[in-house]
Design an enzyme around this catalytic site. Structure first.
Site, PDB file in Angstrom:
ATOM      1  N   CYS A 189     -13.873  29.129  24.818  1.00 20.82           N
ATOM      2  CA  CYS A 189     -14.941  29.855  25.534  1.00 20.82           C
ATOM      3  C   CYS A 189     -15.599  30.869  24.586  1.00 20.82           C
ATOM      4  CB  CYS A 189     -14.399  30.490  26.813  1.00 20.82           C
ATOM      5  SG  CYS A 189     -15.726  31.063  27.914  1.00 20.82           S
ATOM      6  N   HIS A 218     -12.641  25.959  29.777  1.00 19.52           N
ATOM      7  CA  HIS A 218     -11.319  26.585  29.806  1.00 19.52           C
ATOM      8  C   HIS A 218     -10.246  25.523  29.994  1.00 19.52           C
ATOM      9  CE1 HIS A 218     -12.612  30.780  29.928  1.00 19.52           C
ATOM     10  NE2 HIS A 218     -13.650  30.333  30.600  1.00 19.52           N
ATOM     11  N   GLU A 266      -7.122  25.906  30.172  1.00 14.29           N
ATOM     12  CA  GLU A 266      -6.074  26.397  31.073  1.00 14.29           C
ATOM     13  C   GLU A 266      -6.484  26.319  32.543  1.00 14.29           C
ATOM     14  OE1 GLU A 266      -8.729  29.911  30.516  1.00 14.29           O
ATOM     15  OE2 GLU A 266      -8.068  28.247  29.258  1.00 14.29           O
TER      16      GLU A 266
END
Length: 197
Positions: free
Chosen positions: A77, A179, A181
């Site tokens: 990011c 992202h 995650e």
């Protein structure tokens, strides 16, 4: 394997640490130059504002260390954007590893496209061991108002208003705008691939 997650006072770090924990990796959150230099892998996560983050990197001399690192490095990011030449966010000179600019999304019609770009979108033109096991049906989760241009080091694109660099790779540096995650099994696969490069 020693994994360092760079601390630079931006958000979203804890969710990256949890994602690594789920993969059986206990990473260290650090801004210590020696700890980062000695890590086997380095992850540069983040949400935040470019000029503030660069200011912190300069204060800690990380702006000099990061481009010199030789181990596998993964910017996520804002961490991807700061690896580029320059960001329109705060008119910020960045680390210059990827020779592209970071620009703000400007929709021709704001009713068609909202900024920031938030939500799931697919990856296109995948080409890298980092993306092994994935195809163009792979969707990842985005939250961003600025994007990295497409260039020679783009290894996957996403289309939102225009095509932008979803992922990039140059030498030992890898980077991703979405992202991992927050991107479910696809994000987990990308992190696993990075850790096993």
């Amino acid at each position: 394997m020693k994994v360092a997650v760079i601390k630079y006072n931006a958000g979203n770090v804890q969710s990256v640490l949890y994602a690594l924990e789920r993969l059986g990796v206990e990473a260290e959150l650090t801004d210590d130059l020696e700890n980062i230099s000695n890590a086997d892998k380095v992850i540069f996560p983040g949400q935040g504002e470019a000029s503030t983050a660069m200011k912190y990197l300069k204060e800690k001399k990380l702006d000099r260390l990061i481009p010199e690192l030789k181990q596998d490095f993964f910017g996520v990011c804002l961490g991807q954007q700061l690896l580029c030449e320059h960001s329109e966010e705060g008119d910020t000179p960045c680390l210059g590893i990827f020779p592209v600019l970071v620009k703000k999304f400007v929709p021709e019609n704001p009713f068609d496209f909202k900024v920031p770009h938030i939500g799931w979108n697919n990856l296109q033109n995948l080409k890298s061991p980092l993306l092994e096991g994935l195809d163009e049906a792979a969707f990842v989760y985005y939250v961003h108002s600025f994007y990295c241009e497409v260039g020679d080091h783009t290894i996957a694109k996403t289309d939102y208003i225009l095509p932008f660099s979803a992922l990039m790779h140059k030498d030992n540096f890898y980077a991703m705008q979405a992202h991992p995650e927050k991107s479910g099994l696809v994000g987990e696969r990308i992190l696993k691939n990075f850790l096993s490069l």
